[in-house]
Design a protein around this motif. Structure first.
Motif, PDB file in Angstrom:
ATOM      1  N   TYR A 170      36.446  39.973  32.009  1.00  0.00           N
ATOM      2  CA  TYR A 170      35.956  40.010  33.527  1.00  0.00           C
ATOM      3  C   TYR A 170      36.429  38.977  34.428  1.00  0.00           C
ATOM      4  N   GLY A 171      36.482  37.891  33.340  1.00  0.00           N
ATOM      5  CA  GLY A 171      36.970  36.584  34.195  1.00  0.00           C
ATOM      6  C   GLY A 171      38.461  36.542  34.521  1.00  0.00           C
ATOM      7  N   ALA A 172      39.456  37.181  34.105  1.00  0.00           N
ATOM      8  CA  ALA A 172      40.082  37.416  34.991  1.00  0.00           C
ATOM      9  C   ALA A 172      41.268  37.339  35.849  1.00  0.00           C
ATOM     10  N   ARG A 173      40.157  38.207  36.554  1.00  0.00           N
ATOM     11  CA  ARG A 173      39.638  38.974  38.203  1.00  0.00           C
ATOM     12  C   ARG A 173      40.114  38.081  38.868  1.00  0.00           C
ATOM     13  N   LEU A 174      39.495  36.451  38.355  1.00  0.00           N
ATOM     14  CA  LEU A 174      39.806  35.448  39.423  1.00  0.00           C
ATOM     15  C   LEU A 174      40.967  34.917  39.525  1.00  0.00           C
ATOM     16  N   LEU A 175      41.758  35.214  38.893  1.00  0.00           N
ATOM     17  CA  LEU A 175      42.982  35.025  39.215  1.00  0.00           C
ATOM     18  C   LEU A 175      44.373  35.736  39.883  1.00  0.00           C
ATOM     19  N   SER A 176      43.034  36.811  39.912  1.00  0.00           N
ATOM     20  CA  SER A 176      43.880  37.807  41.276  1.00  0.00           C
ATOM     21  C   SER A 176      44.410  37.219  42.592  1.00  0.00           C
ATOM     22  N   GLY A 177      44.189  36.759  43.373  1.00  0.00           N
ATOM     23  CA  GLY A 177      44.437  36.051  44.446  1.00  0.00           C
ATOM     24  C   GLY A 177      45.307  34.914  44.427  1.00  0.00           C
ATOM     25  N   VAL A 178      45.548  34.390  43.195  1.00  0.00           N
ATOM     26  CA  VAL A 178      47.054  33.474  42.647  1.00  0.00           C
ATOM     27  C   VAL A 178      48.136  34.989  42.860  1.00  0.00           C
ATOM     28  N   LEU A 179      47.720  35.841  41.908  1.00  0.00           N
ATOM     29  CA  LEU A 179      48.515  36.477  41.644  1.00  0.00           C
ATOM     30  C   LEU A 179      49.185  38.086  42.418  1.00  0.00           C
ATOM     31  N   ALA A 180      48.614  37.698  43.735  1.00  0.00           N
ATOM     32  CA  ALA A 180      48.693  38.351  44.633  1.00  0.00           C
ATOM     33  C   ALA A 180      49.985  39.452  44.982  1.00  0.00           C
ATOM     34  N   ARG A 181      51.259  38.858  44.389  1.00  0.00           N
ATOM     35  CA  ARG A 181      52.378  39.437  45.058  1.00  0.00           C
ATOM     36  C   ARG A 181      53.010  39.745  44.398  1.00  0.00           C
ATOM     37  N   PRO A 182      54.031  40.612  43.961  1.00  0.00           N
ATOM     38  CA  PRO A 182      54.891  41.455  42.849  1.00  0.00           C
ATOM     39  C   PRO A 182      55.324  40.064  41.894  1.00  0.00           C
ATOM     40  N   THR A 183      56.090  39.324  42.898  1.00  0.00           N
ATOM     41  CA  THR A 183      56.077  38.335  41.575  1.00  0.00           C
ATOM     42  C   THR A 183      55.703  37.532  40.893  1.00  0.00           C
ATOM     43  N   ALA A 184      54.539  37.184  41.348  1.00  0.00           N
ATOM     44  CA  ALA A 184      53.372  36.939  40.203  1.00  0.00           C
ATOM     45  C   ALA A 184      53.412  38.023  39.125  1.00  0.00           C
ATOM     46  N   TRP A 185      53.365  39.065  39.159  1.00  0.00           N
ATOM     47  CA  TRP A 185      52.757  40.056  38.271  1.00  0.00           C
ATOM     48  C   TRP A 185      54.496  40.097  36.690  1.00  0.00           C
ATOM     49  N   ARG A 186      55.855  39.956  37.800  1.00  0.00           N
ATOM     50  CA  ARG A 186      56.987  40.166  36.996  1.00  0.00           C
ATOM     51  C   ARG A 186      56.375  38.570  36.141  1.00  0.00           C
ATOM     52  N   VAL A 187      55.804  37.895  36.501  1.00  0.00           N
ATOM     53  CA  VAL A 187      56.016  36.284  35.372  1.00  0.00           C
ATOM     54  C   VAL A 187      54.396  36.988  34.560  1.00  0.00           C
TER      55      VAL A 187
END
Length: 208
Positions: A170-187
Motif C-alpha cells: 500500500y505504500g508503493a502507491r506513493l510512487l504513482s506520481g513519479v511513475l506516471a510516464r511509460p518510460t518510468a515503468w520501463r525502469v
C-alpha cells in the motif's frame, strides 16, 4: 509474565523483519502490484498468510522434517528457479517492448488480472526454498530457544510479516506520481527482470 511476553514478541518481530526485508522476487512482485494498485489486498494477504502458516509450522517443530527431506527442497528449487526465469523474461520483454500507453494510470482490476496476480504470488511464495529455510527452519530453531514463549516469538514474526507486506503493497502507491510516464515503468520492469532472472539463475545453480 508480561515482562517476558513483550521482549519475546519484540525479538520475533525483529528477527522476522530482518529475514523478509531483503530485496527478493516476492518483494519485487508486491512492490510492482502496489505501484499498479492491482490486486494489492489479495497479494498482501497471500504473502502475510503464507508466512503465518510457515512460521507456525516452524514454531511447532517441523524444521526437523525439512532438514530430513532435502529432496523436497531440491524439487521446489528447480521449479522455483524455472518460474523466476520465465517471469523475469516476461518483465524484460515488457521493458524492451512496452505496450502502447503503458503508463502508471490506475488500471481496472479485472477478474483475470486478480487471478493472474494470485497465482503468480502463490508461485513466488511457495516455490522458493529459501522461504522454508528462513521461516520453518531458522525462525523455528530460534523460537525453540524461547521455551514456553516460543509462540509469542512466532506471533511477533507473523506481525512483522504483515506490517512489512502491507506497508510495501500500500505504500508503493506513493510512487504513482513519479511513475506516471511509460518510460518510468520501463525502469521498474527492468529492475524486476534483473531481480527475477538473477534469483532464478542463482536458485538453479545452488540446486543443481
Amino acid at each position: 509474565m508480561t515482562s517476558s511476553f513483550v521482549p519475546a514478541a519484540a525479538a520475533g518481530f525483529g528477527t522476522g523483519l530482518s529475514l523478509i526485508v531483503a530485496i527478493g522476487a516476492q518483494n519485487a512482485f508486491v512492490l510492482r502490484q502496489g505501484i499498479r494498485r492491482q490486486a494489492v489486498l489479495a497479494v498482501v494477504g497471500i504473502c502475510a498468510l503464507s508466512d503465518a502458516v510457515l512460521i507456525a509450522l516452524g514454531v511447532a517443530g517441523l524444521g526437523a522434517v525439512v532438514t530430513a527431506w532435502p529432496a523436497a527442497l531440491t524439487l521446489v528449487g528447480l521449479a522455483g528457479g524455472a518460474f523466476l526465469l520465465c517471469y523475469g523474461t516476461l518483465a524484460a520483454v515488457r521493458a524492451l517492448r512496452p505496450a502502447d500507453g503503458e503508463g502508471m494510470s490506475t488500471r481496472g482490476t479485472t477478474t483475470g488480472s486478480v487471478r493472474t496476480a494470485v497465482l503468480t504470488c502463490l508461485a513466488l511464495t511457495w516455490l522458493n526454498p529459501h522461504v522454508y529455510l528462513d521461516t520453518v527452519l531458522m525462525l523455528g530453531s530460534i523460537s525453540a530457544e524461547r521455551g514456553s514463549l516460543r509462540w509469542v516469538f512466532g506471533l511477533g514474526a507473523v506481525l512483522a510479516s504483515l506490517v512489512w507486506f502491507a506497508g510495501l503493497g500500500y505504500g508503493a502507491r506513493l510512487l504513482s506520481g513519479v511513475l506516471a510516464r511509460p518510460t518510468a515503468w520501463r525502469v521498474v520492469d527492468s529492475l524486476v527482470a534483473v531481480t527475477m532472472l538473477a534469483m532464478g539463475a542463482m536458485l538453479l545453480l545452488r540446486t543443481l
